[in-house]
Motif scaffolding. Structure first.
Motif, PDB file in Angstrom:
ATOM      1  N   SER A  75       0.826  -1.203   0.000  1.00 17.98           N
ATOM      2  CA  SER A  75       0.000   0.000   0.000  1.00 17.98           C
ATOM      3  C   SER A  75       0.863   1.257   0.000  1.00 17.98           C
ATOM      4  CB  SER A  75      -0.906   0.002   1.227  1.00 17.98           C
ATOM      5  OG  SER A  75      -1.651   1.205   1.303  1.00 17.98           O
ATOM      6  N   GLN A 114      -0.011  -3.249   6.655  1.00 15.99           N
ATOM      7  CA  GLN A 114      -1.293  -3.288   5.950  1.00 15.99           C
ATOM      8  C   GLN A 114      -2.082  -4.526   6.354  1.00 15.99           C
ATOM      9  OE1 GLN A 114       0.428  -3.055   2.025  1.00 15.99           O
ATOM     10  NE2 GLN A 114       0.496  -5.275   1.761  1.00 15.99           N
ATOM     11  N   SER A 170      -2.170   0.955   6.804  1.00 18.27           N
ATOM     12  CA  SER A 170      -3.281   0.912   5.865  1.00 18.27           C
ATOM     13  C   SER A 170      -4.212  -0.252   6.200  1.00 18.27           C
ATOM     14  CB  SER A 170      -2.731   0.757   4.438  1.00 18.27           C
ATOM     15  OG  SER A 170      -3.771   0.734   3.499  1.00 18.27           O
ATOM     16  N   ILE A 174      -8.731   2.105   3.057  1.00 14.36           N
ATOM     17  CA  ILE A 174      -8.759   2.273   1.600  1.00 14.36           C
ATOM     18  C   ILE A 174     -10.197   2.184   1.125  1.00 14.36           C
ATOM     19  CG2 ILE A 174      -8.073   1.268  -0.617  1.00 14.36           C
ATOM     20  CD1 ILE A 174      -5.528   0.263   0.723  1.00 14.36           C
ATOM     21  N   GLN A 196      -2.174   1.346  -4.660  1.00 11.50           N
ATOM     22  CA  GLN A 196      -3.019   0.507  -3.806  1.00 11.50           C
ATOM     23  C   GLN A 196      -3.473  -0.762  -4.515  1.00 11.50           C
ATOM     24  OE1 GLN A 196      -6.074   3.278  -2.672  1.00 11.50           O
ATOM     25  NE2 GLN A 196      -4.839   4.172  -1.036  1.00 11.50           N
ATOM     26  N   MET A 219      -4.426  -4.850  -3.247  1.00  9.50           N
ATOM     27  CA  MET A 219      -4.779  -4.937  -1.825  1.00  9.50           C
ATOM     28  C   MET A 219      -6.075  -5.745  -1.638  1.00  9.50           C
ATOM     29  SD  MET A 219      -2.516  -3.188  -0.030  1.00  9.50           S
ATOM     30  CE  MET A 219      -1.381  -4.014  -1.132  1.00  9.50           C
TER      31      MET A 219
END
Length: 576
Positions: free
Chosen positions: A88, A279, A309, A335, A357, A360
């Motif tokens: 991320s 993340q 994230s 996100i 991104q 993800m």
């Protein structure tokens, strides 16, 4: 013949002794010293293969602690682990990883006094699907920094002349400036320029970013100097011009889908991306981390010092120093995924939009999510996920347990509803580009006992569904007993504390985007009159704060009110 037999016996005996040594140490205290695997400090040789053997052994035998002795260890990419990573807010790709920890449980790497020096594009640490892992005691540096720092010789008429030390080998090829490592084989392309004051060791007063790509016309003017043609370029001879990388390929520590990770007493001098990035992980602690430039330089990490994230549980950042990085001290956010298609009353096709991104996997079955208006950032519906099918790094199909609200429309966004408790305490954030901390959580946020000396906003909140697609908004945020020391001496913020919301006003009858913010017992030393800018806040209290006008910098010429409150209710501001 006898000689060959003796050699074989000695070889087998050595192998048996090595195995016995490892097993003995493991049994006695579940601790292994990396020297058992041949790792020695201060040799200048590649340590990657020895670390690889040590980690493979620790994984097989469930070792509790790996000890690395003090001294310098060099890491080159040739014998590292290799893995493809989606990271991320960094660039994805095939990475050469020195320390790859997969599925480790109840494990610690203890290396007080160890200096890890990485060469080329070697990514230091990746933790994946780990639980209760601690990293402690070592430092991270790179033999060649990812940024190049030059001394400004002259500026004027759209031209910048800069000289570089031998640490930053360069060539002018076809009127283009290119930076290399000492071998002349590995290129370090740049993407933006930023001026630093070498005396204050911070971004120059009111300096701005020059996003130039790597296509500037250049001409070499001496063995160590070059002249660049840049329209409207400004700068002061004697200051430093930093040529920052055009990528975020090499963060230092990547934590992916882990729980109970602690990073303690680690020093970072440089990185090719984030310093620490976590993340889709839970319960994370960063304590006594120091992010600071190598000796004689003005830049440490080339992006955020820390970044989180879509993390949950508790995030604790305590007793740290984050200075001179090229982006924020921390950014904690979720996100948003954009709704591209309503496949059925129960199913959506959603998209990850920002290129940093992609890949993800932020949603799981049984997760609760919110549907958010992309313009106003108003949450208008909730739903529970039944199943998730990722089609590729861009697109995912989500099937929901119940029929979706009829309000759901194309180009709105979907975000998680579970957010972390955030504690930022006794930490110094200073002399970096951009903001201090970007914080987003609907659970709780506490910022206490910190010192901020930032060219832009010290504390910023908000949500974004237009560019970064970072999920934000705050509830129950306390900012207490901090020092805001000469913030806003640059171009990266609307106020020292900036609470932002959507692009368009929300309807009057819906909850505000930010809620319950308390600012008390802080000291503000002002070079800019803008103390708070708040948009769409329900419940804002500012009390018992000390406000001092500073003369350390020219006072801002902007004639702005100290408190700018837009679309906010239940506001209580106590002024001196």
């Amino acid at each position: 013949m006898k000689k060959n037999v003796i050699t074989r016996i000695l070889t087998v005996s050595l192998a048996v002794l090595l195995c016995m040594a490892c097993t003995s140490v493991h049994k006695q205290g579940e601790t292994v010293d990396a020297s058992v695997f041949g790792l020695k400090p201060d040799t200048g040789k590649d340590a990657s293969s020895f670390i690889r053997k040590a980690l493979e052994y620790c994984t097989r035998h469930h070792v509790a602690k790996l000890i690395i002795e003090p001294g310098r260890y060099d890491f080159y990419p040739e014998q590292t682990f290799e893995t493809y990573l989606f990271i991320s807010n960094n660039h994805d790709g095939l990475k050469s990883v020195a320390f790859l920890l997969k599925g480790m449980v109840d494990f610690e790497i203890s290396a007080p006094g160890a200096q890890f020096v990485f060469h080329g594009y070697t990514l230091p640490f990746v933790l994946e699907n780990c639980r209760n892992v601690k990293l402690t005691g070592f430092s991270i540096n790179f033999a060649r920094t990812f940024q190049s720092e030059g001394d400004i010789l002259s500026v004027g008429n759209g031209k910048l002349e800069v000289s570089f030390s031998e640490e930053y080998p360069f060539k002018v090829e076809n009127e283009r400036l290119k930076f290399y490592d000492e071998t002349g084989k590995i290129e370090y392309p740049f993407g933006n320029l930023l001026e630093f004051d070498p005396i204050r060791k911070e971004t120059a007063y009111m300096a701005r970013d020059y996003y130039v790509g790597n296509n500037l016309k250049a001409e070499q003017t001496g063995p160590c100097s070059v002249r660049l043609h840049i329209p409207d370029i400004q700068g002061t001879p004697g200051n430093k011009m930093v040529f920052a990388p055009n990528h975020r390929l090499v963060p230092n520590i990547v934590v992916h889908r882990c729980e109970g990770i602690e990073v303690d007493s680690i020093t970072m001098y440089n990185s090719g991306g984030m310093g620490f990035i976590a993340q889709m992980s839970k319960n994370l602690t960063v304590s006594k981390m120091v992010v600071t430039p190598p000796s004689g330089k003005v830049v440490s990490c080339t992006a955020d010092a820390t970044h989180f994230s879509n993390c949950t549980g508790k995030i604790r950042i305590e007793d740290c120093l984050f200075e001179n990085q090229m982006d924020d001290a921390t950014n904690i956010h979720g996100i948003y995924m954009r709704i591209k298609k309503k496949i059925s009353p129960y199913k959506l096709l959603v998209q990850l939009v920002h290129h940093e991104q992609l890949g993800m996997d932020i949603f799981n079955p049984k997760d609760s999510v919110e549907m958010v208006d992309a313009k106003t950032m108003v949450t208008y519906a909730h739903a529970q996920i039944d199943s998730v099918k990722r089609l590729n790094k861009d697109f995912t199909e989500i099937t929901f347990s119940d029929k979706l609200s009829e309000k759901v429309k194309i180009n709105d966004v979907v975000g998680a509803t579970v957010t972390p408790d955030i504690v930022l305490r006794n930490t110094v954030c200073r002399r970096n580009r951009a903001r201090g901390v970007l914080l987003g959580s609907r659970t709780s946020i506490s910022v206490e006992g910190c010192t901020f000396h930032i060219g832009g906003a010290a504390i910023m909140t908000g949500g974004d569904s237009q560019y970064w697609f970072e999920q934000g908004g705050v509830s129950n945020m306390t900012i207490r007993n901090n020092i805001f020391d000469n913030c806003m001496f640059g171009n990266w913020g609307r106020a020292i504390i900036s609470l932002d919301a959507g692009e368009e006003p929300e309807p009057a009858d819906v909850p505000r985007f930010n809620r319950n913010v308390l600012v008390e017992n802080n000291e503000f030393r002002l070079v800019d009159s803008r103390i708070v800018s708040a948009v769409s806040v329900d419940g804002f209290v500012f009390r018992n704060n000390k406000i001092i006008r500073s003369d350390d910098y020219p006072f801002s010429s902007q004639q702005a009110e100290p408190f700018i409150m837009e679309r906010s209710v239940h506001v209580d501001i106590e002024k001196e």
